[in-house]
Write a protein that holds these residues in place. Structure first.
Motif, short mmCIF file in Angstrom:
data_model
loop_
_atom_site.label_atom_id
_atom_site.label_comp_id
_atom_site.label_asym_id
_atom_site.label_seq_id
_atom_site.Cartn_x
_atom_site.Cartn_y
_atom_site.Cartn_z
N ALA A 62 0.85 -1.19 0.00
CA ALA A 62 0.00 0.00 0.00
C ALA A 62 0.88 1.24 0.00
O ALA A 62 2.03 1.20 0.45
CB ALA A 62 -0.94 0.03 1.20
N TRP A 82 -3.48 0.25 -3.02
CA TRP A 82 -3.06 -0.96 -2.33
C TRP A 82 -3.20 -2.17 -3.24
O TRP A 82 -3.85 -2.13 -4.28
CB TRP A 82 -3.86 -1.16 -1.04
CG TRP A 82 -5.31 -1.50 -1.23
CD1 TRP A 82 -5.88 -2.75 -1.22
CD2 TRP A 82 -6.40 -0.60 -1.46
NE1 TRP A 82 -7.23 -2.68 -1.42
CE2 TRP A 82 -7.58 -1.36 -1.57
CE3 TRP A 82 -6.48 0.79 -1.57
CZ2 TRP A 82 -8.84 -0.79 -1.78
CZ3 TRP A 82 -7.73 1.37 -1.78
CH2 TRP A 82 -8.89 0.58 -1.89
N ASP A 91 -4.94 -5.16 -3.91
CA ASP A 91 -6.23 -5.76 -3.57
C ASP A 91 -6.16 -7.28 -3.60
O ASP A 91 -7.00 -7.97 -3.02
CB ASP A 91 -7.28 -5.26 -4.56
CG ASP A 91 -8.67 -5.70 -4.18
OD1 ASP A 91 -9.38 -6.28 -5.04
OD2 ASP A 91 -9.06 -5.50 -3.01
N ILE A 130 -10.28 -1.02 3.58
CA ILE A 130 -9.17 -0.18 3.13
C ILE A 130 -9.75 0.98 2.32
O ILE A 130 -10.60 0.78 1.47
CB ILE A 130 -8.20 -1.00 2.28
CG1 ILE A 130 -7.73 -2.24 3.06
CG2 ILE A 130 -6.99 -0.16 1.86
CD1 ILE A 130 -6.94 -3.22 2.24
N THR A 139 -9.17 7.46 3.61
CA THR A 139 -8.29 8.06 2.60
C THR A 139 -8.29 9.58 2.66
O THR A 139 -7.24 10.21 2.61
CB THR A 139 -8.73 7.61 1.19
OG1 THR A 139 -8.63 6.19 1.11
CG2 THR A 139 -7.87 8.24 0.12
N MET A 186 -5.57 0.66 9.76
CA MET A 186 -4.88 -0.56 9.32
C MET A 186 -4.95 -1.66 10.38
O MET A 186 -4.58 -2.80 10.08
CB MET A 186 -3.44 -0.26 8.92
CG MET A 186 -2.56 0.31 9.97
SD MET A 186 -0.97 0.79 9.25
CE MET A 186 -0.01 0.95 10.76
N TRP A 195 -7.11 -4.19 8.80
CA TRP A 195 -6.72 -4.80 7.54
C TRP A 195 -6.15 -6.19 7.81
O TRP A 195 -5.66 -6.48 8.90
CB TRP A 195 -5.66 -3.96 6.81
CG TRP A 195 -6.08 -2.55 6.52
CD1 TRP A 195 -7.25 -1.93 6.87
CD2 TRP A 195 -5.31 -1.57 5.85
NE1 TRP A 195 -7.26 -0.62 6.45
CE2 TRP A 195 -6.08 -0.37 5.80
CE3 TRP A 195 -4.06 -1.55 5.24
CZ2 TRP A 195 -5.63 0.80 5.19
CZ3 TRP A 195 -3.60 -0.39 4.64
CH2 TRP A 195 -4.38 0.77 4.63
#
Lengths: 325, 597
Positions: free
Chosen positions: B303, B568, B570, B577, B581, B591, B594
């Motif tokens: 990422a 990132w 995927d 995710i 942003t 994160m 994630w």
């Protein structure tokens, strides 16, 4: 010889002082270590004034320079203006990284460049000679950053895809595998390879041309003809007699190039994220961090001065016709 | 003596046969055999290459996890690319001004009091029972007091409780550390009561509307430090430069160097569903953007959070690569120097903004990559951060060459033979500055220049390196028109950049950020009043008034919210995710949620 060395070293001291004054003056006039704070709405005018006072930036330029110089000559390199991290440690770490990269690239360039130059000279006008000449011109013409990026794509993307690899053969950025601890020689080699190749290609082109020209000069000399006439094997004629003299101009050039390693390899280090002297220089100059920039300049210049002296001395050692008064 | 002629051929052994011939004389023939050492070297080189390829083919448990790794919800180590690298880790001295310091380090490791949600609204952090309000007694007017209740189960990574003493200590450290980057707001605190270890009572000298920014939010030094970690020290100038010895967040900082920053899971984090799925996250510096994007494309990093640039989204259209983009909290504007011709004339400013085709800028430069981006119509706030901006104040400002003509000719300007208006012998010619090398801004300049020329206004483009622009030209107000960005904080105060007493001058040592030099007494009074207005509705009304005064006086023209983008792999990463942003926290904020696929 000793007098020559001492004289050169003595001359170096005022040179270093002048350089430090020039660099400090330029930084003082063109950079502001507090610039980033000026456009932060959470930092008030009072904060700025206090911050400048805490960092000693409210003193005059000469006062700041003299304070730095006074500490520097006593061996106290101090801390970075911004981070309070000792300057000596930062520069040492960057220097070691640059030397590792520089020496590797330099060694590759020297070994391969000399070999190419010798073979091209011995086989003048052969396909190898034309290939080597053309390759050298291409290597000298291609921009470093473009070449570096192409290598990154080749090894990082295309080879991985074509060969269905889990990881690139050579890594495209950084010094170590992220998240790794300890020292893994193979990992280091795989990270060092691409930046070393980029560095080596430029030097190799220069060294091969140097070597070819020198070898061509000595190959037609009388003493080589005499050696052959005496029955000396051709390889010994070329290597022991020819190369030894042909290497003289290259040796001095190589010594000067070695001195330049401490100045960092700015483009290569930037693209491959190699935390060397070049990367450090770019960062501290942009920040206006003279506490790091000035020792950097002193060290880089010292390397250049010393290795220039070494080059001159080597010339006298290698060529008995040269003697210094 | 006749020089010999040399000939060389290959013999049957593959060696070189050199014959020296003197015409009319005998010849000497020498065989140069291919060296045994050379053959040995070639064999070794082949073996080494095979070894390297084998190493590349082998799976590796570090770094990226590899596509061959089993799909798992929990565990794994990942690598993310950082476009800028923090020079040190201290959240209260100079390094704290770098946005990538919180992005990579302290926002994942250190607790805070208040936080900001993806819509830019203040909310209680994981440390608090609830956000202080007037209803729950957390906010009292006289004296102005904020009471925070800390969660009983909130602990540092060693299991010791996070207490009010830690908050009090943080305040002391911020105020007393040499080189502390800002004490703004903290200097408004009169006292902090810590009689109850899990209750923080902060009494202010006067009502302070930006209270939620202190010890939290997205601000510099918005952290709570662990008192016990500093052995009685309060001046922390040498502390936290390269390590944190404690954690009060989902992650712990394992190590930091110029090459990487390693975060590992904090299993003692008291919010169980925020304990990270991943074992380890390593940030690596990739400050060259091409290298940064290449690292995602190659999978060396999974990422990245790059500065958006034109054509970037096309580069990111690759197998296994995804991106999320949105309007961020930074906005671009055209800032006029109100003490310089022609912007010292309000009518000229009105005409100028009517010659600026903001919509064309958005359409031509941003839409291809960020189709949802719109022209910004608030002067100091953005629609995606809180509710301070309804994006309406500047909607009447558009490209209207006819209006330019009416305004200018009505105040004595005449169009010259070159198509540019002039008055009193002076042409409407404006030097337009921005940061050199920023292609988005340079493209914006080029487009605006053409459009302005058609309306009778000349823009002369002259750009400077960022350091020169922000360190010299702007603070000394040595500019006429400049394009640069400002940040819309969750707290809506614009006093620092627009109040009349914030104009940099020789007298004040060029401090202050009101570079246009807007000195509207009413607006300044409203800003000061707003900074002390706690009630949201009333404060919002004051902000709207300031917005309207800016529209009236036009010290600057908002252009567009700058987009932000997270990209990132995927095919390797799973989870929500992209949710953060377009926030001040960066796309890495969540994160902890994630995982590897």
């Amino acid at each position: 010889m000793l007098r020559v060395i001492l004289r050169r070293l003595l001359i170096a001291i005022p040179l270093l002082l002048v350089a430090s004054v020039l660099v400090f003056t330029v930084m003082h006039l063109t950079t502001d270590p507090t610039a980033g704070l000026r456009v932060n709405p959470r930092v008030s005018a009072a904060d700025m004034a206090r911050y400048r006072h805490d960092l000693g930036l409210d003193r005059s330029g000469p006062a700041q320079y003299l304070a730095w110089l006074g500490n520097f000559v006593r061996g106290r390199w101090g801390t970075s203006l911004f981070t309070n991290i000792p300057v000596a440690g930062q520069i040492r770490e960057a220097l070691v990284n640059s030397i590792a990269l520089g020496l590797t690239g330099f060694a590759i360039a020297l070994l391969v460049g000399v070999a190419i130059g010798v073979i091209a000279a011995v086989r003048q006008y052969s396909w190898f000679d034309y290939l080597a000449t053309g390759g050298a011109f291409v290597a000298l013409s291609v921009p470093i950053f473009w070449f570096a990026l192409m290598l990154q794509l080749l090894f990082g993307l295309y080879l991985v895809r074509w060969l269905h690899l889990e990881q690139p053969i050579f890594f495209t950025a950084g010094m170590v595998q992220p998240g790794s601890v300890g020292f893994d020689p193979l990992d280091r080699v795989r990270h060092l390879a691409l930046p070393a190749i980029v560095l080596a290609v430029q030097l190799l082109a220069v060294y091969s041309r140097y070597m070819r020209a020198s070898m061509l000069e000595v190959l037609n000399s009388d003493y080589l003809r005499t050696a052959r006439a005496k029955g000396v094997r051709e390889r010994r004629v070329i290597v022991h007699h020819g190369m030894r003299n042909a290497l003289i101009p290259l040796t001095t050039q190589a010594a000067i190039d070695l001195g330049g390693i401490a100045g960092g390899l700015i483009a290569t280090e930037a693209i491959f994220q190699w935390p060397g002297m070049g990367a450090l220089f770019v960062r501290v100059m942009g920040d206006g961090d003279y506490a790091v920039a000035l020792p950097w300049i002193m060290l880089a210049m010292t390397f250049v001065i010393v290795f220039n002296l070494v080059a001159d001395l080597l010339y006298a050692v290698l060529d008995p016709r040269v003697r210094y008064a | 003596m006749v020089a010999p002629r040399y000939e060389s051929t290959l013999n049957s052994n593959g060696g070189l046969l050199v014959r020296g011939v003197i015409p009319g004389d005998d010849y000497l023939e020498v065989e140069v055999r291919r060296s045994k050492n050379l053959r040995r070297f070639c064999r070794l080189a082949v073996v080494a290459m095979i070894a390297l390829v084998a190493a590349a083919c082998g799976s590796d448990t570090g770094g990226n996890g590899g596509a061959a790794a089993p799909v798992e919800k929990r565990g794994g180590k990942v690598v993310f690319a950082a476009e800028q690298w923090p020079e040190c880790l201290s959240p209260i001295t100079s390094c704290a001004n770098a946005s990538w310091l919180p992005f990579t380090a302290w926002e994942h490791v250190m607790p805070r009091l208040m936080e900001v949600d993806p819509k830019g609204n203040y909310i209680a952090s994981d440390l608090l029972v609830e956000a202080p309000t007037e209803e729950n007694g957390g906010i009292k007017a006289d004296p102005f007091t904020i009471t925070y209740k800390l969660l009983p189960e909130a602990v540092w990574d060693d299991g010791s409780p996070i207490t009010s003493q830690d908050v009090r200590f943080t305040w002391d450290a911020i105020m007393k550390t040499t080189g502390t980057i800002t004490t703004t707001g903290y200097d408004q605190i009169k006292s902090i009561d810590t009689s109850d270890p899990k209750t923080v009572v902060i009494t202010f000298k006067a009502p302070y509307a930006a209270w939620a920014d202190l010890f939290g939010s997205t601000s510099i030094n918005g952290v709570v430090l662990k008192k016990a970690a500093f052995a009685g020290k309060v001046d922390l100038k040498d502390e936290m430069q390269t390590s944190y010895s404690f954690s009060g967040g989902p992650w712990k900082l394992q190590s930091y160097s110029q090459q990487q920053l390693v975060l590992v899971r904090n299993d003692t984090y008291w919010v169980k569903d925020k304990i990270p799925n991943l074992d380890q996250v390593t940030f690596v510096p990739r400050t060259d953007q091409t290298t940064e994007l290449n690292s995602v494309l190659t999978g060396e990093a999974l990422a990245a959070y790059p500065q958006p640039s034109r054509g970037m989204t096309r580069q990111l259209k690759a197998p296994g690569v995804k991106y999320a983009a949105g309007a961020g909290n930074t906005f671009e504007g055209l800032w006029m120097n109100l003490d310089r011709f022609p912007f010292n004339d309000p009518t000229a400013r009105q005409a100028f903004v009517s010659a600026m085709d903001r919509q064309a800028v958005v359409d031509a430069i941003y839409k291809a990559d960020f189709p949802d981006l719109q022209v910004l119509n608030c002067a100091g706030w953005v629609p995606t951060v809180g509710d301070w901006c309804d994006n309406s104040a500047f909607t009447d400002v558009g490209y209207q060459p006819d209006k330019v003509k009416v305004l200018l000719e009505g105040s004595g300007w005449t169009k010259g033979g070159d198509g540019i208006y002039a008055k009193g012998g002076r042409r409407f010619s404006v030097e337009f500055n921005t940061t050199a090398g920023n292609t988005v801004r340079e493209d914006t300049q080029a487009l605006l220049k053409e459009k302005a020329k058609a309306a009778g206004i000349e823009l002369l483009i002259k750009n400077f390196p960022p350091t020169q622009l922000f360190q010299d030209k702007l603070p000394k107000r040595d500019f006429t028109l400049a394009e640069y960005a400002q940040v819309a904080s969750p707290d809506p105060s614009v006093t620092a950049i627009l109040a009349g007493d914030q104009i940099p001058s020789v007298a004040n040592g060029h401090s202050g950020q009101n570079f246009p030099g807007w000195n509207n007494a009413k607006a300044t009074a409203l800003m000061k009043q707003s900074d002390q207005t706690i009630e949201h509705g009333r404060r919002r009304a004051l902000i709207q008034q300031i917005n309207r005064l800016e529209r009236q006086d036009l010290p600057w023209l908002p252009l567009v919210q700058k987009p932000l983008i997270l990209t990132w792999r995927d095919d390797r990463l799973a989870g929500p995710i992209g949710a953060y942003t377009a926030t001040s926290y960066s796309g890495f904020f969540n994160m902890y949620d994630w995982s590897l696929k």
